[in-house]
Design a protein around this motif. Structure first.
Motif, mmCIF file in Angstrom:
data_model
loop_
_atom_site.group_PDB
_atom_site.id
_atom_site.type_symbol
_atom_site.label_atom_id
_atom_site.label_comp_id
_atom_site.label_asym_id
_atom_site.label_seq_id
_atom_site.Cartn_x
_atom_site.Cartn_y
_atom_site.Cartn_z
ATOM 1 N N ASN A 90 5.845 -7.108 2.428
ATOM 2 C CA ASN A 90 4.410 -6.886 2.604
ATOM 3 C C ASN A 90 3.698 -7.138 1.273
ATOM 4 O OD1 ASN A 90 2.375 -5.825 4.608
ATOM 5 N ND2 ASN A 90 1.927 -4.469 2.886
ATOM 6 N N PRO A 91 2.532 -7.791 1.273
ATOM 7 C CA PRO A 91 1.906 -8.173 0.004
ATOM 8 C C PRO A 91 1.377 -7.001 -0.825
ATOM 9 C CG PRO A 91 0.457 -8.671 1.841
ATOM 10 C CD PRO A 91 1.785 -8.313 2.435
ATOM 11 N N ARG A 92 1.190 -5.845 -0.197
ATOM 12 C CA ARG A 92 0.728 -4.659 -0.925
ATOM 13 C C ARG A 92 1.712 -3.518 -0.699
ATOM 14 N NH1 ARG A 92 -4.826 -1.140 0.223
ATOM 15 N NH2 ARG A 92 -4.458 0.430 -1.414
ATOM 16 N N TYR A 93 2.142 -2.875 -1.773
ATOM 17 C CA TYR A 93 3.056 -1.749 -1.647
ATOM 18 C C TYR A 93 2.386 -0.639 -0.837
ATOM 19 C CZ TYR A 93 6.018 2.213 -2.817
ATOM 20 O OH TYR A 93 6.833 3.308 -2.731
ATOM 21 N N ALA A 94 3.122 -0.071 0.105
ATOM 22 C CA ALA A 94 2.574 0.970 0.979
ATOM 23 C C ALA A 94 3.429 2.227 0.897
ATOM 24 C CB ALA A 94 2.513 0.474 2.421
ATOM 25 N N THR A 95 2.812 3.338 0.569
ATOM 26 C CA THR A 95 3.502 4.618 0.561
ATOM 27 C C THR A 95 3.555 5.175 1.985
ATOM 28 O OG1 THR A 95 1.488 5.916 0.244
ATOM 29 C CG2 THR A 95 2.604 5.085 -1.750
ATOM 30 N N ARG A 96 4.375 6.202 2.174
ATOM 31 C CA ARG A 96 4.433 6.842 3.490
ATOM 32 C C ARG A 96 3.064 7.381 3.883
ATOM 33 N NH1 ARG A 96 4.737 11.851 5.174
ATOM 34 N NH2 ARG A 96 5.167 12.677 3.092
ATOM 35 N N GLU A 97 2.335 7.951 2.915
ATOM 36 C CA GLU A 97 1.018 8.511 3.212
ATOM 37 C C GLU A 97 0.030 7.418 3.619
ATOM 38 O OE1 GLU A 97 3.422 11.217 0.970
ATOM 39 O OE2 GLU A 97 2.797 9.164 0.473
ATOM 40 N N GLN A 98 0.106 6.279 2.982
ATOM 41 C CA GLN A 98 -0.783 5.172 3.349
ATOM 42 C C GLN A 98 -0.445 4.626 4.734
ATOM 43 O OE1 GLN A 98 0.060 2.932 -0.237
ATOM 44 N NE2 GLN A 98 -2.067 3.162 -0.956
ATOM 45 N N ILE A 99 0.846 4.554 5.052
ATOM 46 C CA ILE A 99 1.242 4.109 6.392
ATOM 47 C C ILE A 99 0.752 5.099 7.440
ATOM 48 C CG2 ILE A 99 3.229 3.696 7.899
ATOM 49 C CD1 ILE A 99 4.676 2.564 5.430
ATOM 50 N N GLU A 100 0.849 6.394 7.141
ATOM 51 C CA GLU A 100 0.316 7.404 8.060
ATOM 52 C C GLU A 100 -1.162 7.147 8.336
ATOM 53 O OE1 GLU A 100 0.896 11.521 7.261
ATOM 54 O OE2 GLU A 100 3.028 11.317 6.792
ATOM 55 N N GLN A 101 -1.915 6.821 7.285
ATOM 56 C CA GLN A 101 -3.352 6.593 7.466
ATOM 57 C C GLN A 101 -3.625 5.345 8.300
ATOM 58 O OE1 GLN A 101 -5.859 8.768 6.519
ATOM 59 N NE2 GLN A 101 -6.908 7.418 7.958
ATOM 60 N N ILE A 102 -2.806 4.315 8.114
ATOM 61 C CA ILE A 102 -2.982 3.108 8.943
ATOM 62 C C ILE A 102 -2.718 3.436 10.408
ATOM 63 C CG2 ILE A 102 -2.165 0.761 9.392
ATOM 64 C CD1 ILE A 102 -1.384 0.584 6.424
ATOM 65 N N TYR A 103 -1.666 4.199 10.676
ATOM 66 C CA TYR A 103 -1.403 4.623 12.061
ATOM 67 C C TYR A 103 -2.611 5.374 12.623
ATOM 68 C CZ TYR A 103 3.663 3.636 12.524
ATOM 69 O OH TYR A 103 4.883 3.032 12.670
ATOM 70 N N ARG A 104 -3.167 6.293 11.826
ATOM 71 C CA ARG A 104 -4.317 7.076 12.320
ATOM 72 C C ARG A 104 -5.526 6.182 12.561
ATOM 73 N NH1 ARG A 104 -1.926 10.989 8.625
ATOM 74 N NH2 ARG A 104 -1.015 12.637 9.960
ATOM 75 N N ASN A 105 -5.739 5.234 11.669
ATOM 76 C CA ASN A 105 -6.861 4.294 11.860
ATOM 77 C C ASN A 105 -6.688 3.488 13.150
ATOM 78 O OD1 ASN A 105 -7.862 5.140 9.409
ATOM 79 N ND2 ASN A 105 -7.096 3.362 8.262
ATOM 80 N N ALA A 106 -5.442 3.236 13.529
ATOM 81 C CA ALA A 106 -5.151 2.439 14.726
ATOM 82 C C ALA A 106 -5.127 3.247 16.006
ATOM 83 C CB ALA A 106 -3.807 1.713 14.551
ATOM 84 N N MET A 107 -5.290 4.538 15.919
ATOM 85 C CA MET A 107 -5.244 5.399 17.105
ATOM 86 C C MET A 107 -6.436 5.147 18.031
ATOM 87 S SD MET A 107 -2.475 7.267 17.217
ATOM 88 C CE MET A 107 -2.719 8.835 18.055
#
Length: 382
Positions: A365-382
């Motif tokens: 992935n072109p940008r490093y993603a932490t677990r917390e950032q992935i959680e936020q992406i999931y929430r944004n996609a809800m």
């Protein structure tokens, strides 16, 4: 000049090319074929047609179709046992990504032994696989040319990514005629999967000039043809272009790998048994927005490939157009749903995010993603 590798099978492309399956298998020295498919493809008549061509070439065939939309490790175990007991010496898949992934996984276990999870990750297959010929029936997975197989681990309820050059089939036969028996929803979902392959491979950290050519061409073809292919399933020009788009996207992601969208969708699909393309449709725009700052020039190129007019725009504004174009396309083909509409509950997000950080696709992935950032992406996609 940097050194890079680009791997691909022999490819036979064109309407009516399924007729080449018998001769292709014979050229690989196979005497008895283990044919993997699913019930929908069998019902559509394509397996009977393939068996006729194989029989005409003097080949006996054993059919295996005990698999589901998101194929599972237990199905692979059953298939490998049947392959070993059958006396077959080659594997053919006729179907979408699911039969192809199962065929590759069966070949892996039959030749290397052990459990499928032993091969999770990158380049863990040591013994050569049986000859493989793959005939896709959908325009999306690109598995017919890739070094991937994706199988659900039923214990952990997630999709395992197994990546190895050993998984690249010997021959891929891409016949757009097989696409005409898909319904509109499947055409839409598989098309978004191919689009996600094109976009993620283009912005991948492992992208090269060779993968870029295929990724951008796939994005362009999908942008011009997916709406038509969904609206009119008998449009063979659109179907042929989508078959080519899926193929070129497959060549791109097989060599450049993928990114956070696939690392995340693998977890949702394993949990909910949801169609991979629909999950991609929910997550892809949000991952694009997260990655935008890492490579805006690449997202500007994607916008251009999708037909956006970026004249006079700043780099950032032009890059933003790529997300807008993807969102419009997803809406136009009827897949604009949030993850909650697909059945995902908020309580699962922490576990899914933790598992996503361990997925091999996240590495490029072109940008490093932490677990917390992935959680936020999931929430944004809800």
């Amino acid at each position: 000049m940097e050194i890079s590798k680009f791997v691909a099978p022999e490819i036979i492309f064109g309407r009516g090319s399924l007729s080449q399956i018998g001769e292709s298998v014979v050229r690989l020295g196979v005497s008895k074929v283990f044919l993997v498919s699913d019930n929908d493809v069998i019902s559509a008549g394509w397996v009977d047609t393939a068996v006729d061509y194989l029989r005409a070439a003097g080949l006996d065939t054993v059919i295996f179709s005990s698999l589901t939309t998101n194929p599972k490790d237990c199905e692979v175990t059953e298939g490998a046992a049947k392959y070993l007991a059958s006396g077959c010496d080659g594997i053919v898949s006729v179907g979408g990504g699911s039969p192809t992934d199962v065929a590759k996984a069966i070949a892996t276990i039959a030749s290397n032994g052990g459990r499928l999870k032993d091969y999770e990750g990158i380049n863990k297959i040591s013994t050569p696989l049986p000859p493989m010929v793959i005939v896709p029936s959908t325009a999306g997975a690109g598995s017919e040319v890739s070094q991937f197989t994706i199988i659900v681990d039923t214990d952990r309820k997630l999709k395992m990514s197994i990546i190895s050059r050993s998984l690249i089939p010997d021959i891929a036969i891409v016949d757009p005629e097989l696409l005409k028996t898909k319904d509109a929803k499947l055409a839409a979902a598989t098309g978004v999967d191919a689009l996600t392959h094109g976009i993620e491979s283009y912005v991948s950290l492992a992208a090269t000039p060779l993968t870029d050519i295929h990724a951008l061409k796939a994005i362009q073809l999908i942008s011009r043809n997916l709406r038509r292919a969904v609206a009119e399933r008998s449009d063979m020009e659109a179907n042929t272009n989508m078959a080519m788009a899926s193929l070129t996207a497959g060549l791109a992601f097989s060599n450049a790998i993928l990114g956070a969208a696939h690392a995340m969708t693998h977890q949702v699909d394993g949990l909910l048994d949801q169609h991979h393309g629909e999950t991609n449709a929910s997550i892809l725009p949000h991952v694009m927005r997260f990655n935008l700052q890492a490579c805006p020039e690449r997202f500007r190129d994607i916008a251009v490939a999708m037909g956006e007019d970026i004249t006079g725009l700043t780099l950032e504004a032009a890059a933003e157009r790529s997300i807008e174009a993807v969102q419009r396309l997803i809406e136009d083909i009827g897949l604009a749903k949030g993850l909650s509409e697909l059945g995902l509950k908020e309580e699962f997000i922490p576990l899914l995010s933790e598992n996503a950080t361990k997925d091999a696709c996240l590495v490029t992935n072109p940008r490093y993603a932490t677990r917390e950032q992935i959680e936020q992406i999931y929430r944004n996609a809800m």
